[in-house]
Design a protein around this motif. Structure first.
Motif, PDB file in Angstrom:
ATOM      1  N   UNK A 188      -6.329  -1.923   8.885  1.00 29.69           N
ATOM      2  CA  UNK A 188      -5.542  -3.111   8.507  1.00 29.69           C
ATOM      3  C   UNK A 188      -5.632  -4.259   9.499  1.00 29.69           C
ATOM      4  N   UNK A 227       1.919   2.197  -3.660  1.00 29.54           N
ATOM      5  CA  UNK A 227       0.854   2.846  -4.423  1.00 29.54           C
ATOM      6  C   UNK A 227       0.996   4.362  -4.420  1.00 29.54           C
ATOM      7  N   UNK A 228       1.567   4.896  -3.338  1.00 31.85           N
ATOM      8  CA  UNK A 228       1.693   6.357  -3.264  1.00 31.85           C
ATOM      9  C   UNK A 228       3.143   6.823  -3.395  1.00 31.85           C
ATOM     10  N   UNK A 229       4.087   5.895  -3.405  1.00 33.04           N
ATOM     11  CA  UNK A 229       5.494   6.285  -3.466  1.00 33.04           C
ATOM     12  C   UNK A 229       6.311   5.215  -4.199  1.00 33.04           C
ATOM     13  N   UNK A 247       6.771  -7.937   6.271  1.00 34.27           N
ATOM     14  CA  UNK A 247       6.634  -6.861   7.257  1.00 34.27           C
ATOM     15  C   UNK A 247       7.274  -7.235   8.595  1.00 34.27           C
ATOM     16  N   UNK A 265       0.809  -1.222   0.000  1.00 34.84           N
ATOM     17  CA  UNK A 265       0.000   0.000   0.000  1.00 34.84           C
ATOM     18  C   UNK A 265       0.843   1.274   0.000  1.00 34.84           C
ATOM     19  N   UNK A 266       2.104   1.174   0.403  1.00 41.25           N
ATOM     20  CA  UNK A 266       2.960   2.361   0.360  1.00 41.25           C
ATOM     21  C   UNK A 266       3.430   2.611  -1.077  1.00 41.25           C
ATOM     22  N   UNK A 270       9.741   3.640   6.223  1.00 40.35           N
ATOM     23  CA  UNK A 270       8.635   4.109   5.391  1.00 40.35           C
ATOM     24  C   UNK A 270       7.532   3.075   5.208  1.00 40.35           C
ATOM     25  N   UNK A 271       7.702   1.905   5.791  1.00 43.72           N
ATOM     26  CA  UNK A 271       6.654   0.879   5.749  1.00 43.72           C
ATOM     27  C   UNK A 271       5.536   1.310   6.683  1.00 43.72           C
ATOM     28  N   UNK A 272       4.294   1.189   6.226  1.00 48.18           N
ATOM     29  CA  UNK A 272       3.170   1.632   7.051  1.00 48.18           C
ATOM     30  C   UNK A 272       2.613   0.507   7.927  1.00 48.18           C
ATOM     31  N   UNK A 273       3.240  -0.648   7.887  1.00 49.23           N
ATOM     32  CA  UNK A 273       2.888  -1.791   8.730  1.00 49.23           C
ATOM     33  C   UNK A 273       1.443  -2.242   8.511  1.00 49.23           C
ATOM     34  N   UNK A 274       1.006  -2.320   7.263  1.00 46.45           N
ATOM     35  CA  UNK A 274      -0.395  -2.664   6.990  1.00 46.45           C
ATOM     36  C   UNK A 274      -0.640  -4.160   6.940  1.00 46.45           C
ATOM     37  N   UNK A 275       0.442  -4.956   6.963  1.00 46.24           N
ATOM     38  CA  UNK A 275       0.305  -6.419   6.949  1.00 46.24           C
ATOM     39  C   UNK A 275      -0.152  -6.990   5.604  1.00 46.24           C
ATOM     40  N   UNK A 276      -0.247  -6.146   4.582  1.00 51.42           N
ATOM     41  CA  UNK A 276      -0.715  -6.651   3.291  1.00 51.42           C
ATOM     42  C   UNK A 276       0.272  -7.681   2.737  1.00 51.42           C
ATOM     43  N   UNK A 328      -5.851  -8.313   8.787  1.00 49.88           N
ATOM     44  CA  UNK A 328      -4.605  -8.993   8.456  1.00 49.88           C
ATOM     45  C   UNK A 328      -3.653  -9.069   9.640  1.00 49.88           C
TER      46      UNK A 328
END
Lengths: 335, 302
Positions: B156, A162-164, A221, A159-160, A203-209, B160
């Motif tokens: 999130x 996607x914006x960077x 992650x 997801x990061x 810079x990881x947003x830790x979204x677990x994707x 997940x």
């Protein structure tokens, strides 16, 4: 069983992009890859896709299936549809990478980022007589990342990214961990310094994707979090990421719950005037509607800072939790 | 009708920057007959941040909260996707490492606490669907939110990694928000950002990226006709609501979309006045959304 597919199509020679729908008859145990190959062989020879081993080893057939990246060869149609023959499986190329044709993407950015982290062992000092000997547990820890088959699923759904577009992204960071944490490597500190720069581990947003979509249990992650822990242990500071985790932890060990007021100044640096200026309008807006917790105005650790009820018990736990830290195997000699 | 009673972990944010979440949760739980025993001495879950430098401390803090719930003999309820994810992750880790848990329990013994794996830990969203029941909720709706188009925003960590969030036992947990939106009479809006990251964890680290994430999701949902987004996570709420004007400036999207907390949405449908749910205390005004509420006079019969 009846299999309904809706496949994203694009052709570099034609501007139009759209979907093709196919309905085929296939055995119950069929995988998405089997179904796509059947389409290509018998229904529509123009469909482009990548595949090779059909056994979740080569990593060629990653694609987005019903909105998330998967290996087509590992996805059973019956599981995707939960047995509902009317469920149309939507198949699209991976995200975050340019499409070449249909389900085939250009993975150059993926590979260049892998190369960017120097994905090879860099031992220091004289080579041992025989082989390098390392503690078992440190290699067991690395087996997660060694399982990576470079399929690109984590990069597709990051997801990061996607914006960077510059973010190094999960696959390369997991690969970086594989070498930074290898007790044989002599450049762990330099690696961590480089990885702590902009677009790196913080810079990881830790979204677990990436953890969710990785077909091999690499859990990128989690490896990024381990890299952060290593960077902190190596005292590589001077970035907002480290300051953020420091002020956050201090806030909890001091007051038990998060001091939200001090997260921004504590992370960006209160004397970072240009950055702090950007926050002022937002803070005022929050203040106006009662969303700025003024009870937390005193910074964590300072006299009079906000503390939750029963804080002395938490303090006792904080002190004793220090004994839980495992001693890390860092041995790399023959002895 | 079974009694629903939970040890209630309010999280840090509902006690800080999102007081409207705390107030609306208490109000709505009371109306639904859900009894909450607040754990007022439990500490932060670490939110994945303490974990970056001291995972053992974070494990111990969470084990302590679990033990407090067990001392009361109650399942644990949270009102934050991040809390849910962290609590589930710690729970999974402790169940797999009995020797490690024993060491933590030795520390907890100072407070007369002990954690035994197996505690039920549920976000309010899961409780609504699995324990309370959507039919029961539907039957209590006094003011159906018909005419409102609401986009789900999960957060999130309630999704997940699905493996440790009960995917096998409850395969539809990634559809619950849509189901609840439907149950209160509103129309769920489908958009690709619903299950992505709001960007909040990056806010202090990479502001641009964080605000782009928030701005993109808001813009997409608004473009597809959403009147509001609803979230079970106050951290998402902070980035999507409090930071929305900043996200607007960074992305240059013309966005103006109210972001409401899950219990606020339920409260509206149960007939609670918006002010009591503190819908007037958001950064992005909820006025446009509330204009779509049926007039109270028109809802004489439930």
């Amino acid at each position: 069983m009846k299999v309904k597919l809706k496949v994203r199509r694009s052709d570099p020679e034609k501007a139009a992009v759209g979907y093709s729908q196919y309905t085929i008859d296939a055995p119950e145990h069929t995988t998405l890859l089997d179904a796509l190959i059947q389409v290509r062989e018998y229904e529509d020879g123009t469909l482009a896709l990548r595949c090779s081993c059909r056994s979740a080893i080569c990593g060629s057939c990653s694609m987005r299936v019903d909105g998330r990246a998967r290996l087509a060869c590992r996805a059973k149609i019956i599981a995707l549809t939960r047995g509902d023959e009317e469920h149309e499986v939507t198949v699209e190329p991976m995200g975050n990478m340019p499409v070449i044709k249909d389900l085939v993407v250009d993975m150059e950015s993926f590979w260049s980022k892998i190369r960017q982290v120097d994905p090879y062992l860099q031992p220091e000092g004289p080579e041992p007589e025989g082989e390098y000997r390392v503690p078992n547990e440190s290699m067991i820890d690395l087996t997660h990342t060694m399982n990576c088959i470079m399929c690109g699923a984590c990069v597709s759904d990051c997801t990061v990214l996607e914006v960077d577009k510059n973010f190094i992204a999960p696959a390369a960071l997991a690969k970086a961990y594989r070498f930074a944490a290898d007790p044989r490597d002599g450049h762990s500190h330099e690696r961590l310094e480089k990885l702590s720069e902009y677009s790196g581990i913080w810079d990881c947003t830790r979204c677990n994707m990436c953890v969710e979509v990785c077909p091999k249990g690499v859990a990128p992650m989690d490896r990024i979090l381990q890299l952060r822990e290593m960077a902190i242990e190596e005292k590589i500071s001077g970035n907002s990421g480290v300051r953020h985790t420091n002020i956050f932890t201090k806030s909890i060990t001091d007051g038990g719950r998060l001091n939200e007021v001090w997260m921004v100044p504590g992370s960006v640096g209160i004397f970072n005037i240009p950055r702090m200026m950007k926050e002022i309008p937002g803070a005022l807006r929050m203040l106006r509607v009662g969303k700025l917790p003024v009870g937390q105005a005193i910074p964590p650790g300072a006299p009079g800072s906000h503390k939750m009820k029963g804080m002395d018990r938490v303090r006792n736990l904080v002190r004793k939790a220090a004994t839980l830290k495992p001693s890390k195997p860092k041995v790399k000699s023959d002895d | 009708m079974t009694d629903l009673k939970y040890a209630f972990w309010p999280g840090c944010v509902s006690k800080g920057a999102a007081p409207e979440l705390y107030v609306s949760t208490k109000r709505v739980a009371g109306m639904l007959g859900i009894e909450l025993v607040e754990l007022d001495q439990a500490a932060c879950t670490g939110a994945g941040v303490i974990q970056e430098q001291n995972p053992e401390l974070a494990d111990a803090l969470n084990a302590r909260t679990f033990a407090m719930a067990q001392q009361l003999g109650l399942p644990l309820m949270n009102i934050c996707s991040t809390c849910q994810g962290i609590e589930s992750m710690v729970q999974d880790k402790l169940a797999k490492k009995p020797a490690y848990l024993e060491k933590i329990n030795a520390i907890l013994a100072d407070e007369g606490l002990h954690y035994t794996p197996g505690l039920a830990i549920k976000n309010f969203l899961w409780i609504l669907v699995e324990d309370f029941g959507l039919d029961r909720l539907r039957s209590m709706v006094k003011r159906p939110l018909a005419g409102m188009r609401i986009g789900p925003f999960y957060g999130c960590y309630i999704l997940r990694p699905s493996e440790i969030l009960g995917k096998d036992e409850h395969p539809d947990r990634d559809k619950y928000l849509e189901m609840v939106i439907d149950a209160v009479g509103a129309t769920p809006v489908e958009y690709s950002g619903a299950k992505k990251c709001c960007g909040f964890p990056l806010l202090t680290i990479n502001r641009e990226n964080s605000l782009k994430q928030a701005g993109n999701h808001i813009h997409e949902a608004q473009d597809l006709g959403a009147d509001a987004l609803v979230s079970p996570c106050p951290l998402c709420h902070l980035n999507l609501d409090a930071q929305q004007p900043a996200a607007k400036a960074v992305t240059h999207y013309d966005i103006d979309l109210p972001i409401i907390h899950l219990p606020q949405m339920i409260g509206l449908a149960l007939g609670v006045e918006p002010k009591e749910l503190r819908l007037d205390r958001h950064v992005v005004s909820t006025k446009k959304l509330l204009a779509k509420l049926p007039a109270p006079a028109a809802v004489a019969v439930g």
